[in-house]
Design a protein around this motif. Structure first.
Motif, mmCIF file in Angstrom:
data_model
loop_
_atom_site.group_PDB
_atom_site.id
_atom_site.type_symbol
_atom_site.label_atom_id
_atom_site.label_comp_id
_atom_site.label_asym_id
_atom_site.label_seq_id
_atom_site.Cartn_x
_atom_site.Cartn_y
_atom_site.Cartn_z
ATOM 1 N N THR A 191 3.188 -12.703 22.097
ATOM 2 C CA THR A 191 3.928 -11.717 21.296
ATOM 3 C C THR A 191 3.822 -10.343 21.965
ATOM 4 O O THR A 191 2.814 -10.034 22.593
ATOM 5 N N PRO A 192 4.863 -9.507 21.817
ATOM 6 C CA PRO A 192 4.801 -8.167 22.407
ATOM 7 C C PRO A 192 3.974 -7.220 21.537
ATOM 8 O O PRO A 192 3.635 -7.539 20.392
ATOM 9 N N GLY A 193 3.695 -6.066 22.093
ATOM 10 C CA GLY A 193 3.031 -5.017 21.339
ATOM 11 C C GLY A 193 3.956 -3.824 21.182
ATOM 12 O O GLY A 193 5.108 -3.849 21.600
ATOM 13 N N LEU A 194 3.440 -2.782 20.579
ATOM 14 C CA LEU A 194 4.135 -1.501 20.468
ATOM 15 C C LEU A 194 3.120 -0.448 20.053
ATOM 16 O O LEU A 194 1.929 -0.728 19.960
ATOM 17 N N THR A 195 3.599 0.747 19.776
ATOM 18 C CA THR A 195 2.713 1.836 19.376
ATOM 19 C C THR A 195 2.895 2.111 17.884
ATOM 20 O O THR A 195 4.018 2.171 17.382
ATOM 21 N N ILE A 196 1.768 2.254 17.184
ATOM 22 C CA ILE A 196 1.771 2.591 15.760
ATOM 23 C C ILE A 196 1.287 4.032 15.627
ATOM 24 O O ILE A 196 0.217 4.384 16.139
ATOM 25 N N VAL A 197 2.066 4.846 14.935
ATOM 26 C CA VAL A 197 1.698 6.246 14.735
ATOM 27 C C VAL A 197 1.396 6.479 13.261
ATOM 28 O O VAL A 197 2.233 6.221 12.388
ATOM 29 N N CYS A 253 0.826 -1.208 0.000
ATOM 30 C CA CYS A 253 0.000 0.000 0.000
ATOM 31 C C CYS A 253 0.858 1.256 0.000
ATOM 32 O O CYS A 253 2.032 1.231 0.378
ATOM 33 N N ASP A 254 0.249 2.344 -0.405
ATOM 34 C CA ASP A 254 0.904 3.647 -0.339
ATOM 35 C C ASP A 254 1.087 4.095 1.108
ATOM 36 O O ASP A 254 2.006 4.845 1.430
ATOM 37 N N GLU A 255 0.221 3.616 1.989
ATOM 38 C CA GLU A 255 0.222 4.042 3.385
ATOM 39 C C GLU A 255 1.440 3.527 4.137
ATOM 40 O O GLU A 255 1.818 2.351 4.004
ATOM 41 N N LYS A 256 2.042 4.399 4.944
ATOM 42 C CA LYS A 256 3.167 4.039 5.806
ATOM 43 C C LYS A 256 2.932 4.616 7.196
ATOM 44 O O LYS A 256 2.203 5.595 7.359
ATOM 45 N N VAL A 257 3.570 3.983 8.185
ATOM 46 C CA VAL A 257 3.401 4.403 9.581
ATOM 47 C C VAL A 257 4.751 4.439 10.281
ATOM 48 O O VAL A 257 5.776 4.037 9.717
ATOM 49 N N ILE A 258 4.722 4.879 11.530
ATOM 50 C CA ILE A 258 5.893 4.847 12.404
ATOM 51 C C ILE A 258 5.644 3.802 13.480
ATOM 52 O O ILE A 258 4.574 3.776 14.098
ATOM 53 N N LEU A 259 6.618 2.927 13.712
ATOM 54 C CA LEU A 259 6.556 1.958 14.805
ATOM 55 C C LEU A 259 7.391 2.496 15.957
ATOM 56 O O LEU A 259 8.548 2.871 15.762
ATOM 57 N N VAL A 260 6.796 2.511 17.148
ATOM 58 C CA VAL A 260 7.493 3.055 18.317
ATOM 59 C C VAL A 260 7.556 1.993 19.404
ATOM 60 O O VAL A 260 6.523 1.485 19.872
ATOM 61 N N GLY A 261 8.775 1.630 19.802
ATOM 62 C CA GLY A 261 8.987 0.674 20.885
ATOM 63 C C GLY A 261 9.576 1.353 22.095
ATOM 64 O O GLY A 261 9.770 2.574 22.102
ATOM 65 N N PRO A 262 9.888 0.584 23.135
ATOM 66 C CA PRO A 262 10.446 1.154 24.370
ATOM 67 C C PRO A 262 11.792 1.842 24.174
ATOM 68 O O PRO A 262 12.136 2.761 24.910
ATOM 69 N N LYS A 263 12.561 1.410 23.173
ATOM 70 C CA LYS A 263 13.913 1.925 22.992
ATOM 71 C C LYS A 263 14.038 2.928 21.846
ATOM 72 O O LYS A 263 14.846 3.855 21.897
#
Length: 197
Positions: free
Chosen positions: A101-107, A48-58
């Motif tokens: 499985t762990p999670g994270l934040t999607i922006v 897809c054209d869509e992109k995001v930012i993945l944010v983890g603890p580090k």
């Protein structure tokens, strides 16, 4: 070494995510539909054209591409190298298995989604049709070894390769970027199921 014929083409998987319909709206806005830019090796799947930012603890990784179509549950597939950047420890999993499985934040451009689970290192696998499975003498969920000669300078045998059989699949061997780089293996390079070592 005895190899089963024919050759199977390689599909190298970079970091990406599959989104649920609800998370698509949270990240890109109400009523948003994914914008296909390129068909993938598996029928009906597309980048897809869509992109995001993945944010983890580090740390964070920007420009992570969404793959379509929408799924029932959001799933993020990263490499082990990516996991060091993010500061998480995702296990090796088959697609759809989010247990432990762990999670994270999607922006996204319109909002943020906080996942409690769903981040994984994808288990290397081969997609094939029932007809392909008959040719290779395997069945769904079999585990095989795969020989890859890549450029010829780093020949590798991948053990513990999952066979996934369905009438909607196309014949393709999937590995992540870390695994492909270790073998100097590129998209569409031929690999072979090992019959005898």
């Amino acid at each position: 070494m005895k190899l089963k014929q024919p050759a199977i083409k390689t599909g190298v998987s970079n970091r990406h995510l599959h989104l649920s319909a609800a998370d698509i709206e949270s990240l890109f806005g109400k009523g948003h539909e994914l914008t296909p830019v390129k068909d993938l090796g598996q029928p009906g799947q597309f980048a897809c054209d869509e992109k995001v930012i993945l944010v983890g603890p580090k740390g964070a990784i920007t420009g992570v591409r969404v793959l379509g179509p929408a799924r029932k549950a959001t799933q993020i597939e990263v490499s082990r190298t990516d996991s060091f950047t993010l500061g998480i420890k995702p296990p090796i999993k088959d697609s759809g298995d989010h247990t432990d499985t762990p999670g994270l934040t999607i922006v996204g451009p319109k909002g943020t989604v906080v996942l409690n689970s769903g981040v994984m290192l994808a288990k290397r696998h081969i997609h094939m049709t029932p007809e392909d499975a008959e040719i290779f003498g395997v069945k769904d969920k079999d585990i095989v070894m795969v020989y890859a000669k890549g450029s010829g300078t780093r020949k590798v045998v991948f053990d513990d390769v999952l066979v996934r059989v369905h009438s909607s699949y196309a014949l393709e061997f999937h590995v992540d970027v870390d695994e492909a780089n270790a073998a100097i293996l590129n998209n569409d390079d031929p690999v072979y199921i090992v019959e005898e070592l």
